[in-house]
Motif scaffolding. Structure first.
Motif, short mmCIF file in Angstrom:
data_model
loop_
_atom_site.label_atom_id
_atom_site.label_comp_id
_atom_site.label_asym_id
_atom_site.label_seq_id
_atom_site.Cartn_x
_atom_site.Cartn_y
_atom_site.Cartn_z
N LEU A 93 50.10 -31.78 31.38
CA LEU A 93 49.29 -32.99 31.58
C LEU A 93 49.74 -34.13 30.67
N THR A 94 50.24 -33.79 29.48
CA THR A 94 50.77 -34.83 28.59
C THR A 94 51.99 -35.49 29.20
N GLY A 120 57.25 -13.42 26.13
CA GLY A 120 56.82 -14.24 25.02
C GLY A 120 55.33 -14.51 25.09
N GLU A 121 54.80 -15.04 23.98
CA GLU A 121 53.39 -15.36 23.93
C GLU A 121 53.20 -16.83 24.26
N SER A 122 52.23 -17.12 25.09
CA SER A 122 51.96 -18.50 25.47
C SER A 122 50.50 -18.61 25.87
N SER A 123 49.91 -19.76 25.60
CA SER A 123 48.52 -20.00 25.95
C SER A 123 48.46 -20.84 27.21
N PRO A 124 47.78 -20.36 28.24
CA PRO A 124 47.65 -21.17 29.45
C PRO A 124 47.06 -22.55 29.18
N PHE A 125 46.10 -22.61 28.23
CA PHE A 125 45.50 -23.91 27.91
C PHE A 125 46.54 -24.88 27.38
N TRP A 126 47.34 -24.43 26.41
CA TRP A 126 48.32 -25.34 25.81
C TRP A 126 49.47 -25.64 26.76
N ASP A 127 49.81 -24.69 27.62
CA ASP A 127 50.81 -24.98 28.66
C ASP A 127 50.32 -26.07 29.60
N GLY A 182 47.61 -18.47 35.95
CA GLY A 182 47.62 -18.25 34.50
C GLY A 182 48.92 -17.71 33.95
N THR A 183 49.71 -16.99 34.75
CA THR A 183 50.96 -16.41 34.25
C THR A 183 52.00 -17.49 34.12
N THR A 184 52.53 -17.72 32.94
CA THR A 184 53.52 -18.76 32.68
C THR A 184 54.90 -18.15 32.55
N ALA A 185 55.89 -19.02 32.49
CA ALA A 185 57.27 -18.55 32.36
C ALA A 185 57.46 -17.77 31.06
N ALA A 186 56.78 -18.22 29.99
CA ALA A 186 56.94 -17.52 28.71
C ALA A 186 56.34 -16.13 28.78
N GLN A 225 61.95 -26.48 35.44
CA GLN A 225 61.10 -25.93 34.39
C GLN A 225 61.76 -26.16 33.04
N ILE A 226 61.11 -26.93 32.16
CA ILE A 226 61.58 -27.15 30.79
C ILE A 226 60.45 -26.72 29.86
N GLY A 227 60.56 -25.52 29.35
CA GLY A 227 59.46 -24.98 28.55
C GLY A 227 58.21 -24.85 29.41
N PRO A 228 57.09 -25.36 28.93
CA PRO A 228 55.86 -25.28 29.73
C PRO A 228 55.74 -26.38 30.77
N ILE A 229 56.71 -27.31 30.80
CA ILE A 229 56.64 -28.47 31.69
C ILE A 229 57.45 -28.22 32.95
N SER A 230 56.82 -28.48 34.09
CA SER A 230 57.50 -28.37 35.37
C SER A 230 57.38 -29.70 36.09
N ALA A 231 58.50 -30.26 36.51
CA ALA A 231 58.47 -31.56 37.19
C ALA A 231 59.72 -31.70 38.04
#
Length: 427
Positions: free
Chosen positions: A142-143, A130-137, A121-125, A268-274
């Motif tokens: 997935l997008t 910063g504030e970030s939602s695990p769901f939206w990350d 659940g802990t994200t880079a933001a 890591q680019i924002g919430p996207i990791s690839a």
């Protein structure tokens, strides 16, 4: 017909010669296997414990550098598979904490066991305050994965749609052309020792040539004999089965990987990791789709192909060489399908059923976008890819393809001609 049979036999002989690379022969093993991935990257060193249904130990294994693991069992039956969460990377967890599976092994078959891994659940933001939602990350991740999958499906669907548009043939062997591209690239890459990039280029060229040969010596012969599209569709099912089990004999039933770009550290680019290869793959896929689209709209061959798709008889009376256009389409379709297979092999392991596994999704993309329309295949495939990945926010990963097909049914009930298809009067 005799010439067609002889030519097709020669084509298959050349295929067998090309695919004669070092590979293990298929064996009638039975057991359990799986692949562990986190955001598209293989997870190494995770312990898997297999026991019988009543708790008797069978074997403990760990995932390898490709994230795969395998356990062979002596008897068919129901088994208990447990993933040791203590051996997961620090940033990974099993979705819904469901780390136990109870699959059934059937005689002579390898059963696949799926564990859905996701970032904790802990994200880079959040780590930076910063504030970030695990769901939206997760939704953003997935997008991105859905776009990547959708573009791979679009590459394969484009060739299928062009072939259908110019010949009326629903080619059920198109999935095997996708597999062929990956296996030929693997033959050049691992069998001969070429780097993956020149191996991929050679594979696209070879498969384009084989696409031309298919129409020149087989499908074209059947058309000249007046074989109906229904009969040809049934023949394509037989060709698909023949090629699939030819791959099984030559390539083997095991999973394989290319020699390069198998495991890369994520970016890591924002919430996207690839991995970097995912971004490069998306760029290549978009470039090829744009080039083919522009060629269909602006070049003389592209305009002739659209004329043949609209009305072959009228196109022929206007001086267009219909057979020549169809062979160009088959060549292009074979080459693009090969590229789709290579991209699919980069995102997952290679296996002899990889084309069959996505064939239904290819048909879904083509039908959803509109049969016979190249741009419809692109739009429909992107919708399918996005829905498959995003649906895992609410449904188990094992059911994600079912949801995509449900969307296909719903859309076609509302718009039977597909998203970009044209209404046609029947009767």
């Amino acid at each position: 017909m005799r010439r067609a049979v002889i030519a097709f036999t020669a084509f298959l002989g050349g295929l067998i010669f090309l695919l004669a690379v070092p590979a293990q022969a298929a064996v009638d093993d039975q057991g359990l296997r799986g692949t562990l991935k986190l955001q598209g990257q293989p997870v190494n060193g995770v312990k898997i414990v297999v026991t019988t249904e009543d708790g008797k130990p069978v074997k403990e294994v760990t995932s390898n550098a490709q994230g795969t693991w395998e356990v062979k069992v002596d008897k068919p039956g129901k088994y208990k598979v447990t993933l040791d969460v203590k051996t997961l990377p620090a940033n990974a967890q099993v979705r819904a904490n469901n780390n136990v599976r109870t699959p059934t092994v059937f005689s002579g078959n390898m059963s696949t066991v799926l564990f859905a891994l996701e970032p904790k659940g802990t994200t880079a933001a959040q780590e930076t305050g910063g504030e970030s939602s695990p769901f939206w990350d997760t939704a953003a991740q997935l997008t991105f994965e859905g776009i990547n999958l959708g573009l791979i499906i679009a590459l394969a669907a484009l060739g299928l749609s062009l072939i259908y548009g110019t010949t009326g043939l629903t080619n059920f062997a198109h999935g095997e052309l996708v597999t062929l591209g990956a296996i030929v690239a693997y033959a050049f890459n691992v069998g001969i020792g070429l780097h993956l990039i020149p191996a991929a280029v050679l594979s696209v060229i070879v498969c384009g040539g084989l696409g031309y040969a298919q129409d020149r010596f087989f499908w074209g012969q059947l058309r000249r004999r007046g074989t109906g599209v229904i009969a040809m569709m049934i023949i394509s099912i037989g060709v698909a089965l023949f090629l699939r089990y030819t791959y099984l004999i030559l390539f083997g039933g095991q999973n394989e990987a290319f020699a390069q770009y198998t495991a890369q550290p994520g970016i890591q680019i924002g919430p996207i990791s690839a991995a970097p290869k995912n971004f490069v793959a998306i760029g290549i896929e978009l470039a090829v789709l744009i080039i083919v689209g522009v060629a269909l709209l602006r070049t003389r061959t592209g305009k002739a192909a659209r004329a043949v798709a609209d009305n072959p008889a009228l196109a022929a009376s206007s001086g267009i060489n219909v057979d020549r256009i169809i062979r160009i389409i088959w060549t292009t379709g074979g080459a693009i399908a090969a590229l789709a297979g290579i991209m699919l092999g980069l995102s997952q392991n290679l296996k002899y059923t990889m084309g069959q596994d996505i064939l239904l999704l290819i048909f879904a993309g083509v039908t959803l976008g509109g049969l016979g329309t190249a741009f419809g295949a692109l739009v429909g495939s992107l919708v399918v890819g996005l829905f498959i990945q995003l649906s895992t926010l609410w449904v188990p990963p094992e059911l994600k393809s079912v949801g995509a097909l449900a969307v296909l049914i719903i859309v076609l009930l509302v718009r039977p001609q597909g998203i970009l298809g044209r209404r046609e009067r029947i009767g």
